[in-house]
Motif scaffolding. Structure first.
Motif, PDB file in Angstrom:
ATOM      1  N   ASP A 149       0.830  -1.216   0.000  1.00  0.00           N
ATOM      2  CA  ASP A 149       0.000   0.000   0.000  1.00  0.00           C
ATOM      3  C   ASP A 149       0.860   1.259   0.000  1.00  0.00           C
ATOM      4  OD1 ASP A 149      -2.352  -1.618   0.216  1.00  0.00           O
ATOM      5  OD2 ASP A 149      -1.977  -1.800   2.363  1.00  0.00           O
ATOM      6  N   THR A 150       1.969   1.213  -0.720  1.00  0.00           N
ATOM      7  CA  THR A 150       2.911   2.330  -0.718  1.00  0.00           C
ATOM      8  C   THR A 150       3.270   2.719  -2.140  1.00  0.00           C
ATOM      9  OG1 THR A 150       3.866   1.496   1.346  1.00  0.00           O
ATOM     10  CG2 THR A 150       5.133   3.153   0.160  1.00  0.00           C
ATOM     11  N   PRO A 151       2.912   3.941  -2.579  1.00  0.00           N
ATOM     12  CA  PRO A 151       3.349   4.395  -3.898  1.00  0.00           C
ATOM     13  C   PRO A 151       4.828   4.789  -3.863  1.00  0.00           C
ATOM     14  CG  PRO A 151       2.117   6.121  -2.783  1.00  0.00           C
ATOM     15  CD  PRO A 151       2.056   4.909  -1.898  1.00  0.00           C
ATOM     16  N   LEU A 152       5.387   5.033  -5.034  1.00  0.00           N
ATOM     17  CA  LEU A 152       6.817   5.316  -5.142  1.00  0.00           C
ATOM     18  C   LEU A 152       7.214   6.562  -4.352  1.00  0.00           C
ATOM     19  CD1 LEU A 152       9.279   4.094  -6.576  1.00  0.00           C
ATOM     20  CD2 LEU A 152       8.877   5.697  -8.463  1.00  0.00           C
ATOM     21  N   GLU A 153       6.356   7.585  -4.367  1.00  0.00           N
ATOM     22  CA  GLU A 153       6.696   8.827  -3.671  1.00  0.00           C
ATOM     23  C   GLU A 153       6.820   8.592  -2.161  1.00  0.00           C
ATOM     24  OE1 GLU A 153       4.131   8.399  -5.677  1.00  0.00           O
ATOM     25  OE2 GLU A 153       4.810   9.455  -7.496  1.00  0.00           O
ATOM     26  N   ALA A 154       5.898   7.818  -1.601  1.00  0.00           N
ATOM     27  CA  ALA A 154       5.968   7.522  -0.163  1.00  0.00           C
ATOM     28  C   ALA A 154       7.185   6.660   0.152  1.00  0.00           C
ATOM     29  CB  ALA A 154       4.686   6.826   0.295  1.00  0.00           C
ATOM     30  N   ALA A 155       7.536   5.747  -0.766  1.00  0.00           N
ATOM     31  CA  ALA A 155       8.709   4.906  -0.550  1.00  0.00           C
ATOM     32  C   ALA A 155       9.982   5.752  -0.524  1.00  0.00           C
ATOM     33  CB  ALA A 155       8.793   3.849  -1.649  1.00  0.00           C
ATOM     34  N   GLN A 156      10.003   6.850  -1.286  1.00  0.00           N
ATOM     35  CA  GLN A 156      11.158   7.748  -1.245  1.00  0.00           C
ATOM     36  C   GLN A 156      11.351   8.307   0.165  1.00  0.00           C
ATOM     37  OE1 GLN A 156      13.335   8.502  -3.587  1.00  0.00           O
ATOM     38  NE2 GLN A 156      12.411   8.241  -5.619  1.00  0.00           N
ATOM     39  N   CYS A 157      10.262   8.603   0.840  1.00  0.00           N
ATOM     40  CA  CYS A 157      10.347   9.119   2.218  1.00  0.00           C
ATOM     41  C   CYS A 157      10.887   8.054   3.165  1.00  0.00           C
ATOM     42  CB  CYS A 157       8.972   9.589   2.680  1.00  0.00           C
ATOM     43  SG  CYS A 157       8.305  10.965   1.733  1.00  0.00           S
ATOM     44  N   VAL A 158      10.453   6.807   2.961  1.00  0.00           N
ATOM     45  CA  VAL A 158      10.959   5.711   3.791  1.00  0.00           C
ATOM     46  C   VAL A 158      12.459   5.547   3.564  1.00  0.00           C
ATOM     47  CG1 VAL A 158      10.801   3.251   4.298  1.00  0.00           C
ATOM     48  CG2 VAL A 158       8.728   4.534   3.746  1.00  0.00           C
ATOM     49  N   ALA A 159      12.886   5.636   2.299  1.00  0.00           N
ATOM     50  CA  ALA A 159      14.312   5.507   1.989  1.00  0.00           C
ATOM     51  C   ALA A 159      15.111   6.618   2.656  1.00  0.00           C
ATOM     52  CB  ALA A 159      14.508   5.535   0.476  1.00  0.00           C
ATOM     53  N   GLN A 160      14.544   7.809   2.673  1.00  0.00           N
ATOM     54  CA  GLN A 160      15.245   8.911   3.328  1.00  0.00           C
ATOM     55  C   GLN A 160      15.422   8.651   4.813  1.00  0.00           C
ATOM     56  OE1 GLN A 160      16.817  11.424   2.004  1.00  0.00           O
ATOM     57  NE2 GLN A 160      17.416  12.156   4.037  1.00  0.00           N
ATOM     58  N   ARG A 161      14.421   8.025   5.434  1.00  0.00           N
ATOM     59  CA  ARG A 161      14.546   7.696   6.864  1.00  0.00           C
ATOM     60  C   ARG A 161      15.686   6.696   7.082  1.00  0.00           C
ATOM     61  NH1 ARG A 161       8.750   7.557   6.927  1.00  0.00           N
ATOM     62  NH2 ARG A 161       8.712   5.278   7.160  1.00  0.00           N
ATOM     63  N   LEU A 162      15.866   5.774   6.138  1.00  0.00           N
ATOM     64  CA  LEU A 162      16.978   4.823   6.261  1.00  0.00           C
ATOM     65  C   LEU A 162      18.328   5.535   6.153  1.00  0.00           C
ATOM     66  CD1 LEU A 162      15.856   1.657   4.259  1.00  0.00           C
ATOM     67  CD2 LEU A 162      15.859   2.014   6.709  1.00  0.00           C
ATOM     68  N   HIS A 163      18.428   6.493   5.234  1.00  0.00           N
ATOM     69  CA  HIS A 163      19.675   7.244   5.111  1.00  0.00           C
ATOM     70  C   HIS A 163      19.950   8.045   6.392  1.00  0.00           C
ATOM     71  CE1 HIS A 163      20.377   6.121   0.999  1.00  0.00           C
ATOM     72  NE2 HIS A 163      19.233   6.660   0.564  1.00  0.00           N
ATOM     73  N   GLU A 164      18.899   8.597   6.977  1.00  0.00           N
ATOM     74  CA  GLU A 164      19.070   9.339   8.234  1.00  0.00           C
ATOM     75  C   GLU A 164      19.474   8.405   9.367  1.00  0.00           C
ATOM     76  OE1 GLU A 164      15.322  11.226   8.725  1.00  0.00           O
ATOM     77  OE2 GLU A 164      15.659  12.702   7.112  1.00  0.00           O
ATOM     78  N   ALA A 165      18.912   7.177   9.379  1.00  0.00           N
ATOM     79  CA  ALA A 165      19.295   6.207  10.405  1.00  0.00           C
ATOM     80  C   ALA A 165      20.764   5.827  10.271  1.00  0.00           C
ATOM     81  CB  ALA A 165      18.413   4.962  10.295  1.00  0.00           C
ATOM     82  N   ALA A 166      21.248   5.760   9.017  1.00  0.00           N
ATOM     83  CA  ALA A 166      22.651   5.408   8.793  1.00  0.00           C
ATOM     84  C   ALA A 166      23.587   6.444   9.398  1.00  0.00           C
ATOM     85  CB  ALA A 166      22.915   5.258   7.299  1.00  0.00           C
TER      86      ALA A 166
END
Length: 378
Positions: free
Chosen positions: A312-329
Motif C-alpha cells: 500500500d505504498t506508492p513510489l513517492e511515499a517509498a522515497q520518504c521511507v528511503a530517506q529515513r533509512l539514510h538518516e538512520a545510517a
C-alpha cells in the motif's frame, strides 16, 4: 484391597510415569523452551506424596499428614512456577509472602492434626490453599499463553480442579458430612481421590502439547528467518512478495519494493573483521525495522543485500521511507555504515515478480554507480 487404596496406588504409578515423560522431554527439547523441568518435578513431588498417604497409621502423622499435604501444595506451586517460566513471565519475587503462605498452610495442618483433630478442616485447608494456586495459574494461562490446543486442554484441567475444590469447600461449609478418614469409601471421597488419576495425565498431555506447539513455532520461525538479523530470509521474502502482488492484483493496491545494499561492506569486514561486520548487519536491521511501518517486511536476500516490501505504498511515499533509512545510517555506531537503495513500484496486472525485482536491482545498481549512499527509482 479397599477401593481408595487401589485408587491411590494407581494414581502414584500414573504420576510417576507422567513425571518421567516430562523430565525426559525437558532434557531433549531446546533450552529456550522453559518450564518443562518444573512441570516434571511438580508431578514427581505429587507422586512421592501418595505413598505417605498410603502409609497412614503405620508412620507418624507428621509424615503421613503434614509432610504429605505440604508436598501436594509444593507440587501445585512448582507447576505454577513452570507455567510462568514457559510463558516468559518473571518469577515471583515476594519470597516473604510465599514463605508465609506455605507456613500458614503447615500451621493449619499441624493445628487440625495435633491440637484440634479434624479431617474436615484439613480437607478445607487443602482445598482453599490449592484453590488459590490454581486460580493464579488460570489467570496466568488466560493472559500469557497463546490460544492453542495445548492451552485449551490445560484450561480444561484447571477448571475441573478449581470447580472440584469450590464444590468441596461449599459442601464442608454447608455442613455435609466430611470423610472420617483417608480410606473412607463414600462416593464423594472416592470421586475426589480418583480425580488426580484422571487430571494428571490430562495435565501432562497439555504440557507436552504446549511444548510441542512452541517447538513447531520456533522451527517455523527459523525456517523463515535469518538467524543473525532476524529478518525474513530470501525464500520467505519471495513468498511474502508473491502474496502482496496477488493482493495488489485483486484490489488495485500500490506496492513498492526497496532493494538495499550496505556500501563497501567488504571493506568493513576486511578492516574490522567478520564479527564486526555481523554487528553492522544487526545494527542496520534494527535501525531499518524502526524506520519501517509495522506492515512492512524487511528481508535479508543474502550477504549485505536486503529487501523491504512496502505494501500500500506508492513510489513517492517509498522515497520518504528511503530517506529515513539514510538518516538512520547517519546515527550508526561504533562502525559507520551507509546504504544504497533501489526502488521499484508494481506497475499493474501486466507486471511480474521477476520484472519488479529486475527493475529494483537496476535502480540499486544506479545508486551504487552514482556514488552510493543514495536512492534511485525505476
Amino acid at each position: 484391597m479397599p477401593p481408595p487404596l487401589i485408587i491411590l496406588i494407581s494414581s502414584c504409578f500414573m504420576a510417576l510415569a507422567m513425571s518421567v515423560v516430562l523430565l525426559v522431554i525437558a532434557r531433549t527439547f531446546p533450552k529456550n523452551i522453559r518450564g518443562l523441568r518444573e512441570w516434571g518435578v511438580s508431578v514427581l513431588v505429587i507422586a512421592l506424596a501418595i505413598p505417605l498417604f498410603v502409609a497412614r497409621d503405620t508412620i507418624p502423622d507428621l509424615f503421613s499428614i503434614i509432610v504429605a499435604q505440604l508436598m501436594l501444595l509444593l507440587g501445585f506451586m512448582l507447576m505454577n512456577a513452570g507455567t510462568r517460566k514457559f510463558a516468559g513471565v518473571a518469577p515471583r519475587d515476594n519470597a516473604v509472602q510465599l514463605f508465609g503462605f506455605v507456613l500458614a498452610y503447615v500451621a493449619l495442618f499441624a493445628w487440625f492434626t495435633y491440637v484440634q483433630p479434624s479431617v474436615g478442616m484439613r480437607l478445607a485447608t487443602l482445598s482453599a490453599f490449592t484453590l488459590v494456586v490454581l486460580l493464579d495459574q488460570l489467570v496466568l494461562v488466560l493472559k500469557k499463553l497463546p490460544n492453542t490446543t495445548g492451552r485449551a486442554i490445560l484450561l480444561f484441567a484447571l477448571v475441573i480442579l478449581i470447580v472440584s475444590r469450590v464444590v468441596r469447600l461449599g459442601s464442608l461449609m454447608l455442613g455435609f458430612e466430611a470423610p472420617t478418614s483417608l480410606l473412607d469409601e463414600s462416593t464423594s471421597q472416592l470421586f475426589y481421590m480418583a480425580l488426580p488419576s484422571v487430571m494428571i495425565p490430562i495435565g501432562t498431555i497439555s504440557f507436552i502439547m504446549l511444548a510441542s506447539e512452541r517447538l513447531r513455532q520456533d522451527l517455523e520461525y527459523l525456517s523463515r528467518h535469518d538467524d543473525l538479523t532476524q529478518c525474513l530470509n530470501k525464500k520467505a521474502a519471495i513468498d511474502e512478495l508473491e502474496r502482496e502482488i496477488a493482493r495488489a492484483r485483486r484490489h488495485g493496491n500500490k506496492l513498492t519494493i526497496m532493494l538495499i545494499d550496505l556500501d563497501k561492506f567488504k571493506d568493513i569486514n576486511d578492516t574490522h573483521g567478520h564479527l564486526a561486520g555481523d554487528r553492522v548487519l544487526v545494527d542496520f536491521a534494527e535501525r531499518a525495522k524502526k524506520a519501517l511501518r509495522a506492515t512492512d517486511r524487511l528481508t535479508r536476500f543474502g550477504g549485505d543485500e536486503f529487501m523491504a516490501i512496502l505494501p500500500d505504498t506508492p513510489l513517492e511515499a517509498a522515497q520518504c521511507v528511503a530517506q529515513r533509512l539514510h538518516e538512520a545510517a547517519q546515527q550508526s555506531e561504533p562502525i559507520a555504515w551507509s546504504v544504497s537503495i533501489g526502488l521499484s513500484e508494481w506497475q499493474g496486472n501486466d507486471d511480474t515478480l521477476d520484472a519488479l525485482l529486475t527493475r529494483g536491482d537496476q535502480a540499486l545498481y544506479q545508486s551504487k554507480k552514482l556514488g552510493r549512499s543514495q536512492t534511485q527509482a525505476i
